[in-house]
Design a protein around this motif. Structure first.
Motif, PDB file in Angstrom:
ATOM      1  N   GLY A  76       0.796  -1.223   0.000  1.00 18.89           N
ATOM      2  CA  GLY A  76       0.000   0.000   0.000  1.00 18.89           C
ATOM      3  C   GLY A  76       0.824   1.266   0.000  1.00 18.89           C
ATOM      4  N   PHE A  77       2.142   1.138  -0.233  1.00 20.83           N
ATOM      5  CA  PHE A  77       3.016   2.315  -0.171  1.00 20.83           C
ATOM      6  C   PHE A  77       2.841   3.224  -1.382  1.00 20.83           C
ATOM      7  N   ASP A  78       2.258   2.711  -2.455  1.00 22.94           N
ATOM      8  CA  ASP A  78       2.073   3.534  -3.651  1.00 22.94           C
ATOM      9  C   ASP A  78       0.715   4.208  -3.687  1.00 22.94           C
ATOM     10  N   GLN A  79      -0.136   3.881  -2.711  1.00 22.37           N
ATOM     11  CA  GLN A  79      -1.414   4.577  -2.630  1.00 22.37           C
ATOM     12  C   GLN A  79      -1.267   5.736  -1.667  1.00 22.37           C
ATOM     13  N   SER A  80      -2.292   6.596  -1.615  1.00 18.40           N
ATOM     14  CA  SER A  80      -2.218   7.738  -0.721  1.00 18.40           C
ATOM     15  C   SER A  80      -3.282   7.590   0.359  1.00 18.40           C
ATOM     16  N   GLY A  97       3.220   6.191   1.490  1.00 14.89           N
ATOM     17  CA  GLY A  97       1.775   6.211   1.302  1.00 14.89           C
ATOM     18  C   GLY A  97       0.982   6.964   2.351  1.00 14.89           C
ATOM     19  N   LEU A  98       1.666   7.586   3.316  1.00 11.42           N
ATOM     20  CA  LEU A  98       0.917   8.311   4.343  1.00 11.42           C
ATOM     21  C   LEU A  98       0.960   9.806   4.068  1.00 11.42           C
ATOM     22  N   LEU A 138      -6.816  -1.193   1.011  1.00 15.31           N
ATOM     23  CA  LEU A 138      -6.034  -1.347  -0.205  1.00 15.31           C
ATOM     24  C   LEU A 138      -6.921  -1.770  -1.356  1.00 15.31           C
ATOM     25  N   ASN A 139      -6.703  -1.152  -2.481  1.00 13.48           N
ATOM     26  CA  ASN A 139      -7.469  -1.484  -3.690  1.00 13.48           C
ATOM     27  C   ASN A 139      -6.858  -2.676  -4.394  1.00 13.48           C
ATOM     28  N   ARG A 140      -7.419  -3.840  -4.171  1.00 15.59           N
ATOM     29  CA  ARG A 140      -6.962  -4.949  -5.018  1.00 15.59           C
ATOM     30  C   ARG A 140      -8.082  -5.944  -5.187  1.00 15.59           C
TER      31      ARG A 140
END
Lengths: 217, 217
Positions: free
Chosen positions: A86-90, A115-116, B215-217
């Protein structure tokens, strides 16, 4: 150093696996920066001092396969790990308490790379309310519920004095916050359905002092 | 979230005990601030969700006794815990890496209340060397050995990019540093006799994202 009240059966990975995945990510990022193309789980095992069968098991949660005798493609593994973690999401977060540690965390742009995204701070100190720290506006805590809704905040970071930790956490939950990242040494209690992660930096210090044997007694 | 290479048999307390003691300290500090005079292990157990026999066992490492039916004197327990944990002593430390997180930690005066005194920073960035952060001078990393000796530094805090974590740790050990507090997700390896404490803030984030099910998956 970390406890979680799980609130979902979905993707409920074992905690030790989630803890190790960022180690693998750090290592493959290093390899990627050094233009290494492939890495085996044996090589990762040697470097990180983790059993190689454990590594294969941990990575089996990801949608990625190594090739026999060649191993994992480094670039793909890095991307898969960042994505999975989830590090590439915001993830929008609010900082609760903008004293020394809170202000320090707001100013740490590194969190954003994981991502935070701290989008607001709240405090009770009139000297700080209305100001900005590192470009982040600080509001009165009474506006928390409104901020959570307006800014789509799911995570709250607690960096307040021990005295107010539980009160602040109750206020956060009432405002609709679903995940609390607790930097105080106080053991915050929340109802089921709210996630707590504790980062006990003072416990780590105590452990280091003890193991160094530097204490005068 | 924390591993230690113990280098001394002296005072080798179980890690879970050392981890819990700061929780008790936080709670009795709160009681003290609220003018509570005595607390039983049952009361602490209820508040912190730890078994009361475990609490009695943990506190037996300290030189303090509770009174039957009354419990522990709050003020004495607070003092005994702070003293035992080393929070009232001053441990000199150097910050290695003065980027975003390093600078944030230098600016966190809270660490000093837990016995950690950051007396210098080192970096390789010529723009920062020679400046001060929060009143702490930043030197070139080449001067580390000299600083360790002159300033009586035993602890080094690592907040550098993953690429340089191991190199920097090797340099620190060569300079005479005995305890490394690692804030990077890289698994630093050190020889026996050097203490490592890992504060894996990114692992905590990954765990929170996963448990929140956002998380989007």
């Amino acid at each position: 150093m970390n406890e979680i009240n799980p609130n979902s059966n979905r993707d409920l990975l074992p905690e030790p696996t989630i803890r190790r995945l960022p180690w693998y990510l750090a290592y493959v990022t290093l390899l990627h920066n050094n233009n290494v193309e492939y890495v085996s789980s044996t090589k990762i095992a040697d470097e990180l001092n983790v059993d190689s069968s454990q590594i294969a098991k941990d990575l089996s949660f990801l949608n990625i396969k190594g090739k026999t005798r060649i191993g994992y493609e480094v670039a793909s593994l890095e991307t898969a790990l960042r994505d999975f973690l989830g590090f590439d999401q915001s993830h929008n977060a609010v900082m609760v308490g903008s004293g020394s540690l809170g202000a320090a965390l707001i100013s740490d742009s590194g969190l954003q790379r994981y991502g935070l995204k701290i989008v607001a701070g709240v405090d009770v100190n009139p000297d700080i309310i209305g100001s900005q720290i590192g470009g982040i506006p600080i509001y009165h805590v009474d506006r928390l519920k409104e901020l959570v809704k307006k800014l789509n905040i799911r995570i709250g970071i607690v960096a307040v004095p021990v005295d107010s930790a539980q009160d602040v956490a109750d206020t956060m939950v009432a405002a609709g916050i679903k995940g609390i990242w607790n930097f105080t040494p106080y053991r915050i209690r929340v109802r089921d359905g709210v996630v707590i992660a504790n980062t006990s930096i003072y416990s780590h210090l105590a452990l280091m002092y003890n193991r160094l044997g530097t204490l005068n007694r």
